[in-house]
Design a protein around this motif. Sequence first.
Motif, short mmCIF file in Angstrom:
data_model
loop_
_atom_site.label_atom_id
_atom_site.label_comp_id
_atom_site.label_asym_id
_atom_site.label_seq_id
_atom_site.Cartn_x
_atom_site.Cartn_y
_atom_site.Cartn_z
N LYS A 59 0.77 -1.17 -0.04
CA LYS A 59 0.15 -0.13 0.07
C LYS A 59 0.95 1.25 0.11
CE LYS A 59 -3.88 -2.41 0.70
NZ LYS A 59 -4.46 -3.10 -0.25
N TRP A 60 1.07 1.95 -1.18
CA TRP A 60 1.94 3.06 -1.02
C TRP A 60 1.40 4.23 -0.41
CZ3 TRP A 60 0.15 7.94 -2.23
CH2 TRP A 60 -1.03 8.03 -2.78
N TYR A 61 0.20 4.49 0.10
CA TYR A 61 -0.34 5.49 0.85
C TYR A 61 0.44 5.45 2.11
CZ TYR A 61 -4.27 2.25 1.46
OH TYR A 61 -4.98 1.17 1.56
N VAL A 62 0.35 4.06 2.86
CA VAL A 62 0.94 3.92 4.17
C VAL A 62 2.55 4.03 4.06
CG1 VAL A 62 1.32 2.17 5.96
CG2 VAL A 62 -0.71 2.17 4.67
N LEU A 63 3.07 3.75 3.09
CA LEU A 63 4.56 3.97 2.81
C LEU A 63 4.83 5.32 2.70
CD1 LEU A 63 7.36 2.47 2.37
CD2 LEU A 63 6.96 2.58 0.08
N PHE A 64 4.00 6.02 2.32
CA PHE A 64 4.21 7.62 2.00
C PHE A 64 4.46 8.16 3.57
CE2 PHE A 64 2.29 11.85 2.55
CZ PHE A 64 3.25 12.64 1.63
N PHE A 65 3.36 7.78 4.42
CA PHE A 65 3.63 8.34 5.54
C PHE A 65 4.89 7.98 6.61
CE2 PHE A 65 -0.84 8.80 4.94
CZ PHE A 65 -1.12 10.29 4.87
N TYR A 66 5.37 6.55 6.46
CA TYR A 66 6.72 6.18 6.96
C TYR A 66 7.80 7.04 6.49
CZ TYR A 66 4.83 2.19 9.38
OH TYR A 66 4.34 1.11 10.34
N CYS A 67 7.86 7.19 5.02
CA CYS A 67 8.84 8.12 4.41
C CYS A 67 8.86 9.54 4.86
CB CYS A 67 8.86 7.83 2.99
SG CYS A 67 9.09 6.38 2.40
N LEU A 68 7.71 10.06 5.06
CA LEU A 68 7.52 11.37 5.55
C LEU A 68 8.14 11.58 6.89
CD1 LEU A 68 6.31 14.42 4.84
CD2 LEU A 68 4.21 13.63 5.84
N ASN A 69 7.53 10.67 7.70
CA ASN A 69 8.25 10.81 9.13
C ASN A 69 9.71 10.43 9.15
OD1 ASN A 69 5.54 11.20 10.04
ND2 ASN A 69 5.35 9.16 10.69
N LEU A 70 10.32 9.50 8.47
CA LEU A 70 11.68 9.34 8.31
C LEU A 70 12.45 10.65 7.96
CD1 LEU A 70 13.80 7.05 8.40
CD2 LEU A 70 13.50 7.01 5.84
N THR A 71 11.79 11.23 7.06
CA THR A 71 12.37 12.54 6.69
C THR A 71 12.50 13.73 7.63
OG1 THR A 71 11.74 12.08 4.25
CG2 THR A 71 12.18 14.38 4.79
N MET A 72 11.32 13.72 8.31
CA MET A 72 11.25 14.74 9.44
C MET A 72 12.35 14.33 10.50
SD MET A 72 9.41 17.21 9.04
CE MET A 72 8.15 17.56 7.79
N VAL A 73 12.48 12.90 10.91
CA VAL A 73 13.38 12.51 12.03
C VAL A 73 14.77 12.85 11.41
CG1 VAL A 73 14.10 10.73 13.23
CG2 VAL A 73 11.67 10.78 13.11
#
Length: 94
Positions: A59-73
């Motif tokens: 599910k790409w939309y779940v992956l998007f949020f993980y990547c967004l959070n990873l970027t912020m951290v």
Amino acid sequence: MSEIFEILMVVSFGASWPASVLKSYRARSAKGKSIFFLSMIFFGYICGIVAKLTADSFKWYVLFFYCLNLTMVGLDICLYFRNKALDKKAQKNG
């Protein structure tokens, strides 16, 4: 249905990261930040991304949020090192 709750979890965790990054940027100090904590969160998001990429249903939309959070951290980690250098410089000068 489980993806909805996972998204809600990741979005809830991720909602605080922009505020943390902004606070780190404005504070110009690493005091009160833990590189160990930030690194563990970063590692956790990497594990979440790997789990999504290796899951049977992608599910790409779940992956998007993980990547967004990873970027912020990751940005908060970069600011930690910038602020650590600023702390060292301030200590040397004052």
